[in-house]
Design an enzyme around this catalytic site. Sequence first.
Site, PDB file in Angstrom:
ATOM      1  N   ASP A  13       0.803  -1.238   0.000  1.00  0.00           N
ATOM      2  CA  ASP A  13       0.000   0.000   0.000  1.00  0.00           C
ATOM      3  C   ASP A  13       0.835   1.288   0.000  1.00  0.00           C
ATOM      4  OD1 ASP A  13      -1.414  -2.269   0.842  1.00  0.00           O
ATOM      5  OD2 ASP A  13      -2.822  -1.118   2.059  1.00  0.00           O
ATOM      6  N   GLU A  44      -4.356   1.696  -2.722  1.00  0.00           N
ATOM      7  CA  GLU A  44      -5.621   2.105  -2.078  1.00  0.00           C
ATOM      8  C   GLU A  44      -5.507   3.324  -1.167  1.00  0.00           C
ATOM      9  OE1 GLU A  44      -7.552   0.050   0.971  1.00  0.00           O
ATOM     10  OE2 GLU A  44      -5.785  -0.004   2.218  1.00  0.00           O
ATOM     11  N   ASN A  45      -4.273   3.692  -0.799  1.00  0.00           N
ATOM     12  CA  ASN A  45      -4.109   4.856   0.103  1.00  0.00           C
ATOM     13  C   ASN A  45      -3.302   5.978  -0.537  1.00  0.00           C
ATOM     14  OD1 ASN A  45      -3.512   2.178   2.081  1.00  0.00           O
ATOM     15  ND2 ASN A  45      -5.143   3.539   2.710  1.00  0.00           N
ATOM     16  N   ASN A  72     -10.130  -1.744   0.756  1.00  0.00           N
ATOM     17  CA  ASN A  72     -11.325  -1.150   1.364  1.00  0.00           C
ATOM     18  C   ASN A  72     -11.463   0.352   1.140  1.00  0.00           C
ATOM     19  OD1 ASN A  72      -9.007  -1.485   3.199  1.00  0.00           O
ATOM     20  ND2 ASN A  72     -10.240  -0.302   4.638  1.00  0.00           N
ATOM     21  N   HIS A  73     -10.384   1.033   0.729  1.00  0.00           N
ATOM     22  CA  HIS A  73     -10.497   2.466   0.446  1.00  0.00           C
ATOM     23  C   HIS A  73     -10.693   2.767  -1.046  1.00  0.00           C
ATOM     24  CE1 HIS A  73      -9.721   3.386   4.571  1.00  0.00           C
ATOM     25  NE2 HIS A  73      -8.552   2.779   4.559  1.00  0.00           N
ATOM     26  N   HIS A 154      -6.517  -8.561   0.290  1.00  0.00           N
ATOM     27  CA  HIS A 154      -6.511  -7.372   1.138  1.00  0.00           C
ATOM     28  C   HIS A 154      -7.424  -7.628   2.328  1.00  0.00           C
ATOM     29  CE1 HIS A 154      -5.603  -3.080   1.495  1.00  0.00           C
ATOM     30  NE2 HIS A 154      -6.788  -2.975   2.060  1.00  0.00           N
ATOM     31  N   HIS A 179      -3.038  -4.616   3.562  1.00  0.00           N
ATOM     32  CA  HIS A 179      -4.022  -3.893   4.388  1.00  0.00           C
ATOM     33  C   HIS A 179      -3.520  -3.524   5.783  1.00  0.00           C
ATOM     34  CE1 HIS A 179      -7.749  -2.388   6.106  1.00  0.00           C
ATOM     35  NE2 HIS A 179      -7.689  -3.297   7.059  1.00  0.00           N
ATOM     36  N   HIS A 181      -0.549  -2.829   6.711  1.00  0.00           N
ATOM     37  CA  HIS A 181       0.566  -1.876   6.563  1.00  0.00           C
ATOM     38  C   HIS A 181       1.814  -2.286   7.347  1.00  0.00           C
ATOM     39  CE1 HIS A 181      -2.039   1.760   5.074  1.00  0.00           C
ATOM     40  NE2 HIS A 181      -2.343   0.623   4.463  1.00  0.00           N
TER      41      HIS A 181
HETATM   42 FE   LIG Z   1      -3.950   0.275   3.071  1.00  0.00          FE
HETATM   43 FE   LIG Z   2      -6.918  -1.376   3.455  1.00  0.00          FE
END
Ligand SMILES: [Fe+2]
Ligand SMILES: [Fe+2]
Length: 268
Positions: A13, A44-45, A72-73, A154, A179, A181
């Site tokens: 990520d 995603e981030n 999820n983001h 994820h 996910h 991190h």
């Molecule tokens: Fe993430």
């Molecule tokens: Fe995530």
Amino acid sequence: MAEAKATILFVGDLVGSVGRRTLLQCLPLLRERYAPTFVVVNGENVAGGLGITPKAGRELLSAGVDAITLGNHAYHRREIYPYLDEEKRIVRPYNYLKGQPGRGACVVERDGLRLGVINLSGNLYVRAGRSAFTEVEVALRELGDVEHVLVDMHAEASSEKIGMGWLLDGRVTAVVGTHTHVPTADARVLPGGTAYITDVGMTGARGGVIGVKREQAVEALVTQMPVRFETSEDDPWLMGVLVRCSTPRRADSIEQVLMPRPQQAAGR
Ligand SMILES: [Fe+2]
Ligand SMILES: [Fe+2]
């Protein structure tokens, strides 16, 4: 068995613009060192810590990233919805509802080799409309006959990620978790030949709390009140894995790539 020699670099990520810049600065060094056939990143981030914009997606792809996975983001930024439908090289979890924007699997090609990329979401503590464990079978059928397959699982729960590794062992090249991190110490090739790690980690500031400025994260934990979160810039690292392969859908090795952002350009 046919030859399918490839090296896959998967990067965890990217958190905020510091994550994006860290990747872009490390990539030439990593290309020189490992000559990856494919580079896949989780994005995603990348937009201020939450979600991704079309601009960031285009920047990553034009820097030579072959495919982008999400999580999820994925839908935090509305402007990404049409881009997720148009750009085949960016995937959100396959086991989201069919009506949600984007797709969950793609095939990219380099040096005459096809890499299928599947993004999945766990079902514990994160929202996903359908089961990762049944939908992955549909995703694999959709990919068809490709030399290699990389699955980005994820998920919050390590049990779901380990379970996915065992479910797919011997059927895909790699199952990598994202996910949390935080990189885990269990990278290995499973007995059937699938490279596996529970979490690759993130590409972002190690001096924060999973990417957020540590003062803000700690204040929220101490006061239990809402705090505005910003992306930390302190001590950025690239975290990824390198998967080497010589036969179709099997890995010879998996090694972690944990690398601080190069010093000379760190002031940008
Ligand atoms: Fe993430
Ligand atoms: Fe995530």
